[in-house]
Write a protein that holds these residues in place. Structure first.
Motif, PDB file in Angstrom:
ATOM      1  N   GLY A   1      10.887   0.391  -8.680  1.00  0.00           N
ATOM      2  CA  GLY A   1       9.443   0.495  -8.865  1.00  0.00           C
ATOM      3  C   GLY A   1       8.678  -0.229  -7.761  1.00  0.00           C
ATOM      4  N   HIS A   2       9.227  -1.353  -7.341  1.00  0.00           N
ATOM      5  CA  HIS A   2       8.620  -2.127  -6.255  1.00  0.00           C
ATOM      6  C   HIS A   2       8.565  -1.271  -4.977  1.00  0.00           C
ATOM      7  CE1 HIS A   2       8.316  -5.977  -3.761  1.00  0.00           C
ATOM      8  NE2 HIS A   2       8.758  -5.118  -2.872  1.00  0.00           N
ATOM      9  N   GLU A   3       9.683  -0.656  -4.635  1.00  0.00           N
ATOM     10  CA  GLU A   3       9.710   0.146  -3.399  1.00  0.00           C
ATOM     11  C   GLU A   3       8.745   1.326  -3.483  1.00  0.00           C
ATOM     12  OE1 GLU A   3      10.885  -1.095  -0.924  1.00  0.00           O
ATOM     13  OE2 GLU A   3      12.282  -2.552  -1.738  1.00  0.00           O
ATOM     14  N   MET A   4       8.724   1.996  -4.622  1.00  0.00           N
ATOM     15  CA  MET A   4       7.799   3.128  -4.766  1.00  0.00           C
ATOM     16  C   MET A   4       6.352   2.670  -4.629  1.00  0.00           C
ATOM     17  SD  MET A   4       9.250   5.321  -7.915  1.00  0.00           S
ATOM     18  CE  MET A   4      10.832   6.125  -7.772  1.00  0.00           C
ATOM     19  N   THR A   5       6.046   1.531  -5.244  1.00  0.00           N
ATOM     20  CA  THR A   5       4.660   1.043  -5.200  1.00  0.00           C
ATOM     21  C   THR A   5       4.242   0.694  -3.769  1.00  0.00           C
ATOM     22  OG1 THR A   5       5.007   0.151  -7.424  1.00  0.00           O
ATOM     23  CG2 THR A   5       3.037  -0.573  -6.266  1.00  0.00           C
ATOM     24  N   HIS A   6       5.215   0.350  -2.913  1.00  0.00           N
ATOM     25  CA  HIS A   6       4.864   0.082  -1.520  1.00  0.00           C
ATOM     26  C   HIS A   6       4.158   1.271  -0.871  1.00  0.00           C
ATOM     27  CE1 HIS A   6       5.940  -3.859  -0.349  1.00  0.00           C
ATOM     28  NE2 HIS A   6       7.222  -3.753  -0.622  1.00  0.00           N
ATOM     29  N   GLY A   7       4.463   2.455  -1.331  1.00  0.00           N
ATOM     30  CA  GLY A   7       3.772   3.633  -0.797  1.00  0.00           C
ATOM     31  C   GLY A   7       2.287   3.615  -1.119  1.00  0.00           C
TER      32      GLY A   7
ATOM     33  N   THR B   1       9.012  -4.160   5.287  1.00  0.00           N
ATOM     34  CA  THR B   1       8.821  -3.382   4.080  1.00  0.00           C
ATOM     35  C   THR B   1       9.960  -3.630   3.145  1.00  0.00           C
ATOM     36  OG1 THR B   1       7.690  -1.744   5.280  1.00  0.00           O
ATOM     37  CG2 THR B   1       8.656  -1.031   3.267  1.00  0.00           C
ATOM     38  N   THR B   2      10.494  -4.800   3.199  1.00  0.00           N
ATOM     39  CA  THR B   2      11.738  -5.039   2.501  1.00  0.00           C
ATOM     40  C   THR B   2      11.503  -5.657   1.141  1.00  0.00           C
ATOM     41  OG1 THR B   2      11.822  -7.143   3.563  1.00  0.00           O
ATOM     42  CG2 THR B   2      12.969  -5.353   4.625  1.00  0.00           C
ATOM     43  N   LEU B   3      12.562  -5.764   0.393  1.00  0.00           N
ATOM     44  CA  LEU B   3      12.475  -6.369  -0.928  1.00  0.00           C
ATOM     45  C   LEU B   3      12.397  -7.879  -0.811  1.00  0.00           C
ATOM     46  CD1 LEU B   3      12.650  -5.931  -3.966  1.00  0.00           C
ATOM     47  CD2 LEU B   3      15.106  -6.189  -3.768  1.00  0.00           C
TER      48      LEU B   3
ATOM     49  N   GLY C   1       0.890  -6.896   0.106  1.00  0.00           N
ATOM     50  CA  GLY C   1       1.686  -5.693  -0.113  1.00  0.00           C
ATOM     51  C   GLY C   1       2.844  -5.963  -1.060  1.00  0.00           C
ATOM     52  N   GLU C   2       3.531  -7.076  -0.835  1.00  0.00           N
ATOM     53  CA  GLU C   2       4.682  -7.409  -1.679  1.00  0.00           C
ATOM     54  C   GLU C   2       4.252  -7.719  -3.116  1.00  0.00           C
ATOM     55  OE1 GLU C   2       7.650  -6.883  -0.787  1.00  0.00           O
ATOM     56  OE2 GLU C   2       7.156  -6.482   1.308  1.00  0.00           O
ATOM     57  N   ASN C   3       3.138  -8.450  -3.239  1.00  0.00           N
ATOM     58  CA  ASN C   3       2.681  -8.798  -4.584  1.00  0.00           C
ATOM     59  C   ASN C   3       2.218  -7.552  -5.346  1.00  0.00           C
ATOM     60  OD1 ASN C   3       3.216 -11.461  -3.923  1.00  0.00           O
ATOM     61  ND2 ASN C   3       1.138 -11.833  -3.184  1.00  0.00           N
TER      62      ASN C   3
ATOM     63  N   MET D   1       9.843  -4.470   1.191  1.00  0.00           N
ATOM     64  CA  MET D   1       9.343  -3.208   0.743  1.00  0.00           C
ATOM     65  C   MET D   1       7.926  -2.992   1.104  1.00  0.00           C
ATOM     66  SD  MET D   1      10.835  -4.887  -2.093  1.00  0.00           S
ATOM     67  CE  MET D   1      11.726  -4.610  -3.309  1.00  0.00           C
ATOM     68  N   ASN D   2       7.676  -2.843   2.268  1.00  0.00           N
ATOM     69  CA  ASN D   2       6.372  -2.484   2.731  1.00  0.00           C
ATOM     70  C   ASN D   2       6.614  -1.658   3.943  1.00  0.00           C
ATOM     71  OD1 ASN D   2       3.748  -2.490   2.883  1.00  0.00           O
ATOM     72  ND2 ASN D   2       3.652  -4.597   2.248  1.00  0.00           N
TER      73      ASN D   2
HETATM   74 ZN    ZN Z   1       8.777  -5.184  -0.717  1.00  0.00          ZN
END
Ligand code: ZN
Length: 694
Positions: free
Chosen positions: A523-529, A16-18, A590-592, A1-2
Motif C-alpha cells: 500500500g505504501h508503494e502504491m500510495t507513492h504514485g 522512492t524506496t521503502l 512523500g514517505e509519510n 518508495m517515492n
Molecule cells: Zn517509500
C-alpha cells in the motif's frame, strides 16, 4: 518508495524506496554465523506498561528496543529490516563463499572471483597505493585548471572516482518514453550540504574533524604534515563552495526544480571554462543535442570556482577523492582512518563492519543480477509470487475504493486517479530477464581493478540507454535486497524477493499480521504514485497535471497538514552542544503520505479478506483482536535503535521518518487505530483532528 531516479543519477533526494539502506563501514575477519529466524509477530517485544493510545511505538516495540542494543558494527538496528538484511546477507555469503572456492558455472566463477579478490586483504596490503598510481599521476600532471574537463573525463574513463558533478542517462520527466542525458550537482564528501555551511557548534566540530581526517589520509599517502594540512584546507574550501552552490534536497523534491532542458550549446555557456565536449568524448557517450540540467546554477558556480582556485588546490581535491573513493578497499591504515571519521565520528558506529559483510554487499552491488539468479532459486519459490500477485490485487482494489469515497476530490479528478492506479505495473521478486555481465571483466587478484571495471561497466550500461526505448522490465534493486520502490517515470511498483520473506511476508501467520507487514508495504508503494511528488506524474510516468486546480489546492492543503504535523516530531533530543533536532516534514512528506495511505488501504484489504473468510477483526488470538494484531504487526516492522549521530544525519538526509514516527504518525491519522485499542477521543493517538491525504 517515492520517485526514484535510480540509475547512478543526479538527484539524491529522489529516493522512492521503502527504507533508507543501512549505512555501515567495515573490516575484521569475524566468522559468519547463521542468523536466527525472525518472528512476524513478537509478543515479547510489547511493553505492556506503556499506553498504546499515548505512544503506540513504545507499546509495540518497547521491550524489543530495550533488549536489542545496536550491534557494534551497525548504526541503526531495526527488528525487521536489519534482521532480515543480516539473514539475506548471510545466505548470499554462503553462495559467494562456495562460488569463490568451487565455481560450477562461468557466472559463478565471475562473482566468486570478485568476492575472493575483495576478501584477500593480504594482497590489498601488499599492493599498497600502487593500484591508484595511474590516477594519481594524471592528477599530478594537471597543469592548468582549464584542463579539468580532460582530467575528469580521463579519470571517469578508467573507472576512478571522478567527482564534481553527476552525469548519466534517464527518462525524460515530460516524455517518459525518451531516455535523455542528465547532469546535476555533486562532488561532496560529507553527507549533506548542511554539514559544510550550517553555522552551529556541532557542525563546526565535525568540519574541524573532517579537515583533520583529510589531512591524515594525505599523510598516509606519503605527504608531509605541512603539505597535507594545506591540501586538506583546499579540499574543504572547494567542497564548501560546491555545497554553497548546491540546491537543498528538500527543494529538489519538486520535480520542476530539477527539470531544465538545455541545448548542449546553451549548457556549455553556463560553464564556458569547462569543456564538456572533451568530457563527453572521454566517457564515450553517443552524441546528443539537448540534456536535462538538473541544477543550472551549480554549473555557473563551478565555472567561477575553476578560475578562483589554484591548480594545486584542484590537484588536492581530486587526489582526495581518488583515495577517499576507495578507502574501504585500501590497506588497513587507510581503512582504519576512514572508519574512524566516516564510521565512528560521523555516525557513532563502534566497530567496522566485518569484511565478509562488506564484500558480500559489494559483490551484490556489482553483480547482483548474477548472484541473485541462484539466490531466488533457493529462497523465492513460485508459490510466493502467486501469493504476492493476489495480495497486490487486493490492495489495488482497496486503493480504488478509497479514491472513490474520498470526501474532498471531484469526480473528474477521481476518474484520472483511478486511471493512473489501473496503469500501475507490478514487478515482483526478480527480473524476467537477467542482466548480461559478459562485458564485465573480473580478476581474482585485482580488487581495485574490479571496482574500476564495474564502474566503467555500469556507466556504459547506463549511457547505452541514450535515445533507446525504455526497458520497462529492468530492475534497479537486486533480488536479495530488503526494500521496495515506486518509480514515477514508469509508474511501477517493485518488490525484490529479499523483502518477500518473514517477518514482512509470512503465510504461516494470521492475515492481520501479514497485512500489517507486507500489505502496508504494498500500500505504501502504491500510495507513492499519489504523494507530493508522485501525484505530479500521470499514469504514463509523465510530469503532467491531472488534478483540477481546485483538487490540487485541496490536495496541497492536506499534504501541508502532514508536513506540519511531522515537522513537530523530534528526530534527536538535545545533547551536549547540539540542540533538539526536529524532523523535516517537507523532506519526509512523500514517505509519510505513503505510510499513512499504506496503513489505510491495507486495513481495507484486510477487512475484505476476513469478510471473504467469514471472519471478523474482533476475533482474538493470544489475547489480541485481529484489528489490534494488524496494528501491532505494522508497528513491529519499525522497531529500531539508532545511534544519535546517525539519527541526526538521517533527519537531514533521509526522506523516511524514523521508526517511532512511522508508527505513531501513521496511527494518529487513522481513527480505526484508536477504535481498535479502545482509546478515548482526544488522546494523543486518537486526536479530534488529524491529517489525511488518501
Ligand atoms: Zn517509500
Amino acid at each position: 518508495m517515492n520517485r526514484l531516479r535510480l540509475v547512478p543519477i543526479l538527484i539524491l533526494t529522489a529516493a522512492t524506496t521503502l527504507a533508507h539502506p543501512p549505512a555501515s563501514a567495515q573490516s575484521g575477519a569475524s566468522k559468519p554465523a547463521p542468523p536466527p529466524a525472525i518472528k512476524s509477530f513478537d509478543i515479547t517485544a510489547i511493553d505492556k506498561t506503556a499506553d498504546p493510545c499515548t505512544d503506540f511505538y513504545q507499546y509495540a516495540c518497547g521491550n524489543w528496543v530495550k533488549n536489542n542494543a545496536i550491534p557494534a558494527d551497525q548504526v541503526r538496528w531495526a527488528r525487521s529490516f536489519s534482521l532480515l538484511g543480516e539473514r539475506n546477507r548471510y545466505l548470499l555469503w554462503q553462495e559467494l563463499d562456495a562460488a569463490s572456492i568451487n565455481p560450477r558455472t562461468p557466472l559463478e566463477k565471475k562473482y566468486g572471483n570478485y568476492f575472493a579478490a575483495c576478501m584477500n586483504t593480504d594482497l590489498v596490503e601488499q599492493k599498497g597505493l600502487s593500484p591508484l598510481a595511474p590516477a594519481l599521476k594524471r592528477i599530478a600532471d594537471l597543469k592548468d585548471a582549464h584542463r579539468l574537463a580532460t582530467l575528469i573525463g580521463e579519470l571517469a574513463a578508467e573507472g576512478s572516482p571522478a567527482p564534481l558533478y553527476r552525469f548519466g542517462v534517464g527518462q525524460d520527466e515530460k516524455d517518459s518514453t525518451k531516455q535523455i542525458a542528465e547532469i546535476g550537482q555533486g562532488g561532496l564528501s560529507l553527507p549533506d550540504r548542511d554539514y559544510y555551511i550550517v553555522d552551529s557548534k556541532r557542525f563546526d566540530a565535525i568540519r574541524k574533524q573532517y579537515v583533520e581526517h583529510v589531512a591524515k589520509m594525505f599523510t598516509l599517502a606519503g605527504d608531509t604534515t605541512g603539505q597535507a594540512a594545506i591540501e586538506a584546507a583546499a579540499v574543504m574550501e572547494i567542497e564548501t563552495a560546491l555545497a554553497t552552490a548546491s540546491t537543498d534536497r528538500t527543494v529538489l523534491r519538486n520535480p520542476e526544480r530539477h527539470y531544465h532542458i538545455y541545448t548542449l550549446a546553451d549548457f556549455q555557456k553556463l560553464a564556458p571554462d569547462f569543456d564538456f565536449t572533451v568530457y563527453f568524448k572521454d566517457i564515450k557517450v553517443r552524441p546528443f543535442d539537448t540534456l536535462n540540467v538538473a541544477t543550472p546554477d551549480f554549473f555557473k558556480a563551478v565555472n567561477d570556482l575553476i578560475a578562483k582556485e589554484s591548480v594545486d588546490a584542484w590537484k588536492a581535491y581530486f587526489r582526495w577523492h581518488t583515495i577517499h573513493g576507495v578507502a574501504e578497499n585500501l590497506p588497513k591504515a587507510f581503512f582504519d582512518e576512514n572508519f574512524a571519521f566516516f564510521g565512528k565520528t560521523l555516525q557513532g558506529q563502534q566497530e567496522p563492519t566485518p569484511r565478509w559483510k562488506q564484500c558480500t554487499a559489494m559483490t551484490d552491488r556489482a553483480l547482483g543480477e548474477a548472484v541473485g539468479q541462484d539466490w531466488v532459486k533457493q529462497h523465492f519459490p513460485p508459490a510466493a509470487k502467486d501469493s504476492m500477485d493476489k495480495l497486490v490485487a487486493a490492495l489495488e482494489k482497496s486503493l480504488g475504493d478509497d479514491i472513490e469515497t474520498l470526501p474532498w476530490m471531484s469526480d473528474e479528478t477521481k476518474k484520472a486517479a483511478e486511471e493512473k492506479l489501473a496503469m500501475i505495473r507490478n514487478k515482483i521478486g526478480y527480473p524476467e530477464k537477467w542482466r548480461d555481465y559478459f562485458a564485465l571483466k573480473i580478476k581474482r587478484d585485482d580488487l581495485i581493478g574490479n571496482i574500476r571495471s564495474d564502474a566503467v561497466f555500469s556507466r556504459n550500461y547506463n549511457l547505452n540507454k541514450l535515445g533507446k526505448p525504455v526497458d520497462e522490465k529492468e530492475w534497479t534493486m537486486t533480488p536479495p535486497t530488503v526494500n521496495a520502490y515506486y518509480q514515477s517515470s514508469n509508474n511501477d511498483i517493485n518488490f525484490p524477493a529479499g523483502i518477500l520473506q518473514p517477518p514482512f511476508f509470512d503465510f504461516t501467520v494470521d492475515p492481520a499480521v501479514n497485512f500489517g507487514g507486507i500489505g502496508v508495504v504494498i500500500g505504501h508503494e502504491m500510495t507513492h504514485g499519489f504523494d507530493d511528488q508522485g501525484s505530479k506524474y500521470d499514469g504514463k510516468g509523465n510530469l503532467r497535471e491531472w488534478q483540477t486546480a481546485a483538487d490540487r489546492k485541496a490536495f496541497t492543503e492536506r499534504t501541508d497538514c502532514v508536513a506540519n504535523e511531522y515537522s513537530g516530531f523530534e528526530a534527536a533530543p538535545a545533547h551536549g552542544d547540539a540542540p533538539q533536532q526536529k524532523l523535516n516534514g517537507k523532506l519526509t512528506l512523500g514517505e509519510n503520505t505513503a505510510d499513512n495511505g499504506g496503513l489505510r488501504i491495507a486495513w481495507m484489504a484486510l477487512l475484505d479478506t476476513l469478510a471473504a473468510q467469514g471472519k471478523s477483526v474482533l476475533e482474538k488470538i493470544d489475547g489480541y483482536t485481529e484489528a489490534q494484531r494488524y496494528f501491532l504487526g505494522f508497528a513491529q516492522v519499525w522497531c529500531q535503535n539508532q545511534t544519535e549521530p546517525s539519527a541526526r544525519q538521517s533527519a537531514l538526509t533521509d526522506p523516511h521518518s524514523p521508526g517511532r514516527w512511522r508508527v505513531n504518525g501513521s496511527v494518529q491519522n487513522f481513527d480505526e487505530f484508536g477504535k481498535a485499542f479502545g482509546c478515548t477521543k482526544g488522546q494523543p493517538l486518537y486526536p479530534a483532528d488529524s491529517c489525511r491525504v488518501w
